[in-house]
Design an enzyme around this catalytic site. Structure first.
Site, PDB file in Angstrom:
ATOM      1  NE  ARG A  53     -10.208  -2.408  -1.229  1.00 52.10           N
ATOM      2  CZ  ARG A  53      -9.277  -2.053  -0.358  1.00 52.10           C
ATOM      3  NH1 ARG A  53      -8.286  -1.320  -0.735  1.00 52.10           N
ATOM      4  NH2 ARG A  53      -9.372  -2.446   0.899  1.00 52.10           N
ATOM      5  CB  CYS A 110      -0.826  -0.054   1.280  1.00 48.24           C
ATOM      6  SG  CYS A 110      -1.823   1.363   1.489  1.00 48.24           S
TER       7      CYS A 110
HETATM    8  P1  IMP Z   1      -1.226  -6.992   3.851  1.00 45.53           P
HETATM    9  O1  IMP Z   1      -1.817  -8.158   4.573  1.00 45.53           O
HETATM   10  O2  IMP Z   1      -0.313  -6.192   4.695  1.00 45.53           O
HETATM   11  O3  IMP Z   1      -0.560  -7.406   2.570  1.00 45.53           O
HETATM   12  O4  IMP Z   1      -2.440  -6.010   3.498  1.00 45.53           O
HETATM   13  C1  IMP Z   1      -3.595  -6.435   2.824  1.00 45.53           C
HETATM   14  C2  IMP Z   1      -4.632  -5.330   2.862  1.00 45.53           C
HETATM   15  O5  IMP Z   1      -4.162  -4.169   2.183  1.00 45.53           O
HETATM   16  C3  IMP Z   1      -5.922  -5.646   2.152  1.00 45.53           C
HETATM   17  O6  IMP Z   1      -6.790  -6.469   2.896  1.00 45.53           O
HETATM   18  C4  IMP Z   1      -6.507  -4.266   1.891  1.00 45.53           C
HETATM   19  O7  IMP Z   1      -7.181  -3.722   2.988  1.00 45.53           O
HETATM   20  C5  IMP Z   1      -5.273  -3.434   1.681  1.00 45.53           C
HETATM   21  N1  IMP Z   1      -5.010  -3.188   0.259  1.00 45.53           N
HETATM   22  C6  IMP Z   1      -5.174  -4.001  -0.790  1.00 45.53           C
HETATM   23  N2  IMP Z   1      -4.747  -3.428  -1.934  1.00 45.53           N
HETATM   24  C7  IMP Z   1      -4.321  -2.211  -1.595  1.00 45.53           C
HETATM   25  C8  IMP Z   1      -3.765  -1.121  -2.333  1.00 45.53           C
HETATM   26  O8  IMP Z   1      -3.534  -1.189  -3.535  1.00 45.53           O
HETATM   27  N3  IMP Z   1      -3.488   0.005  -1.624  1.00 45.53           N
HETATM   28  C9  IMP Z   1      -3.724   0.100  -0.301  1.00 45.53           C
HETATM   29  N4  IMP Z   1      -4.189  -0.893   0.435  1.00 45.53           N
HETATM   30  C10 IMP Z   1      -4.490  -2.043  -0.200  1.00 45.53           C
END
Ligand code: IMP
Length: 526
Positions: free
Chosen positions: A440, A338
């Site tokens: 989104r 993100c």
């Molecule tokens: P991770 O588990 O740290 O990889 O985060 C996953 C979460 O990041 C997802 O469940 C979303 O809430 C968020 N997310 C998904 N795609 C994006 C993006 O492109 N930008 C910002 N947040 C994202």
């Protein structure tokens, strides 16, 4: 002169004289308006008293007001994380998968249906062939797929009218490879079949009795609906924690939708496919679009559980609670892929977001999912100690056998793509504006897409059939160290001030990591 020391037998009595327990309560840790937001790495939980084995720790927890899971694990609705395969194995291992919506409504509904119709041990999408397939083609398929039992159906469709079965024994010694399988297969009339609805153990018993490798399952119209294979039965694992509906015994399945008017039609297909819980997927959930969607869903499908979000503040949460959500998803800008905080200047460090929102939502009995930024088991423990009921993971589950996409090699490493839903790649997936990913981020009408995520790669993590039990056992041991016998106790004892915390300075963080080694290998489980 040596000062007289206290009698060692009075240590516990002496401890009682302290007004405060060692460390900080969760509120002392988190409730500061001036210190700045905290992340999971900024604090630790202090150890407690252990008088129970780790294996006795219960990880049952709420996903929504009405849904309870045996584990707090939820997979993220991202197109490189959750499709049907991931959702099936998340549910079998006691969690739940939320199927992404960066695809057509029909494709998403088909994925939900696949999860809902999954029965452990039954092959629900067998490879079938039409009767005119040649022996040469069957031999080639065996080479390519590694197995050789193919049901023969009318026109080679599935589900489709069953005509027979061809196995390696039928083709092995044939010299004329141009023969059609219809001439050499075991014909339907000579096959022992099972009827739709039989249980795994009944099917298993028939296989034993007939001493064959395959049992084909048909419906009232002789259509093939699934298949049992002796080799698969031997490999079958038991999933005692599986998340299932109490009435239908089907696996639980979640799916995400957006807040566009077309998402209402999408949801109707998902509900028809048997959806248990819908996630309204938005990077900023406190919007009129989400509130209208939430109200409409609660009115149209009163029995469907709705998780709203994402939120990071009490004010955002209050709006969604007021309009009837059954669960909240917390996290803004903390996912591993993100760049929202960097580009939008908007978001909140995750520990602060989780604590503040959960404390507020708890007053209304609304369970919360800590979404994004989970990097290890300790982060899961901390999210729950701050009030979350479940954790949603993207990066942790990407790169597993069950995540969508093919493996590829780079720099000698086996990798899979993992990308943010706000990455340019994901937003352009359908090749046109207005796909699920753009909505989104409220970007469906933008001339220039502004990325809020990146596209990258993660290393092969193997199957979640191994990874989730690792998370499960690790979480049990973490609770044991803290001295709590369940996730519910962790949450409650933390809120009461009995589970204690401490800030972690930058040097404490270095001390807590591996240090002073020439080299090492970090293997997380066997
Ligand atoms: P991770 O588990 O740290 O990889 O985060 C996953 C979460 O990041 C997802 O469940 C979303 O809430 C968020 N997310 C998904 N795609 C994006 C993006 O492109 N930008 C910002 N947040 C994202």
């Amino acid at each position: 002169m040596v000062a007289t020391k206290r009698d060692y037998r009075t240590a516990l009595e002496y401890l009682e004289t302290f007004k405060k327990k060692d460390g900080l309560s969760v509120s002392e840790l988190m409730d500061s308006d001036v210190r700045g937001g905290l992340t999971y790495n900024d604090f630790l939980v202090l150890p407690g008293f252990v008088d129970f084995p780790a294996s006795s720790v219960h990880l049952q927890t709420k996903l929504t007001k009405k849904i309870t899971l045996n584990t707090p694990f939820v997979s993220s609705p991202m197109d490189t994380v959750t499709e049907s395969e991931m959702a099936i194995y998340m549910a079998l291992n006691g969690g739940i998968g939320i199927i992404h919506h960066n695809c057509t409504p029909e494709e998403q509904a088909a994925m939900v249906k696949k999860v809902k119709s999954f029965e452990n041990g039954f092959i629900n999408a067998p490879v079938v062939i039409p009767p005119e397939t040649t022996v040469a083609e069957v031999k080639a398929m065996k080479e390519q797929l590694g197995f050789s039992g193919f049901p023969v159906t009318e026109n080679g469709t599935f589900p489709g009218k069953l005509l027979g079965l061809v196995t390696s024994r039928d083709v092995q010694f044939l010299e004329d490879d141009s023969v059609a399988v219809s001439d050499i297969m075991t014909k339907f009339a000579d096959l022992t079949t099972g009827h739709k609805g039989i249980t795994l153990s009944e099917g298993n018993q028939i296989l034993r009795d007939i001493k064959k490798g395959k049992l084909l399952i048909i419906d009232d119209n002789n259509n093939l609906v699934s298949m049992l294979s002796r080799t698969d039965l031997m490999k079958n694992e038991n999933y005692p924690l599986a998340s299932k509906s109490a009435t239908t015994k089907q696996l639980l399945c979640g799916a995400a939708i957006g807040t566009l008017p077309t998402d209402r039609e999408r949801l109707s297909l998902l509900v028809e496919a048997g959806l248990d819980v819908v996630v309204i997927d938005s990077s900023q959930g406190n919007s009129i679009f989400q509130i209208e969607m939430l109200e409409w869903i609660k009115k149209t499908y009163p029995n469907l559980e709705v998780i709203a979000g994402n939120v990071a503040t009490r004010e955002q949460a209050a709006n969604l609670i007021q309009h009837g959500c059954d669960g909240l998803r917390i996290g803004m800008g903390t996912g591993s892929i993100c760049i929202t905080q960097e580009v939008m200047a908007c978001g909140r460090p995750q520990a602060s977001a989780v604590y503040n929102v959960c404390k507020f939502a708890e007053e209304f009995g609304v369970p919360c999912i800590a979404d994004g930024g989970i990097q290890n088991i300790g982060h899961i423990t901390k999210a729950v100690a701050l009030g979350a009921s479940c954790v949603m993971m993207g990066g942790m589950l990407a790169g597993t056998t069950e995540s969508p996409g093919d493996y590829f090699y780079r720099d000698g490493k086996r990798l899979k793509v993992y990308r943010g839903m706000g990455s340019i790649d994901a937003m352009q997936k359908t090749g046109k504006k207005g796909n699920a990913s753009t909505s989104r981020y409220f970007s469906e009408s933008d001339k220039v897409l502004v990325a809020q995520g990146v596209s990258g790669a993660v290393v092969d993590k193997g199957s979640i059939n191994k990874f989730l039990p690792y998370l499960y056992n690790g979480l049990q041991h973490s609770c044991q160290d803290i001295g709590v016998k369940s996730l519910i106790a962790l949450k409650e004892e933390s809120a009461k001030g009995n589970v204690r915390f401490e800030y972690r300075t930058a040097s404490a963080q270095l001390e807590g990591g591996v240090h002073d080694l020439h080299s090492y290998e970090k293997r997380l489980h066997n």
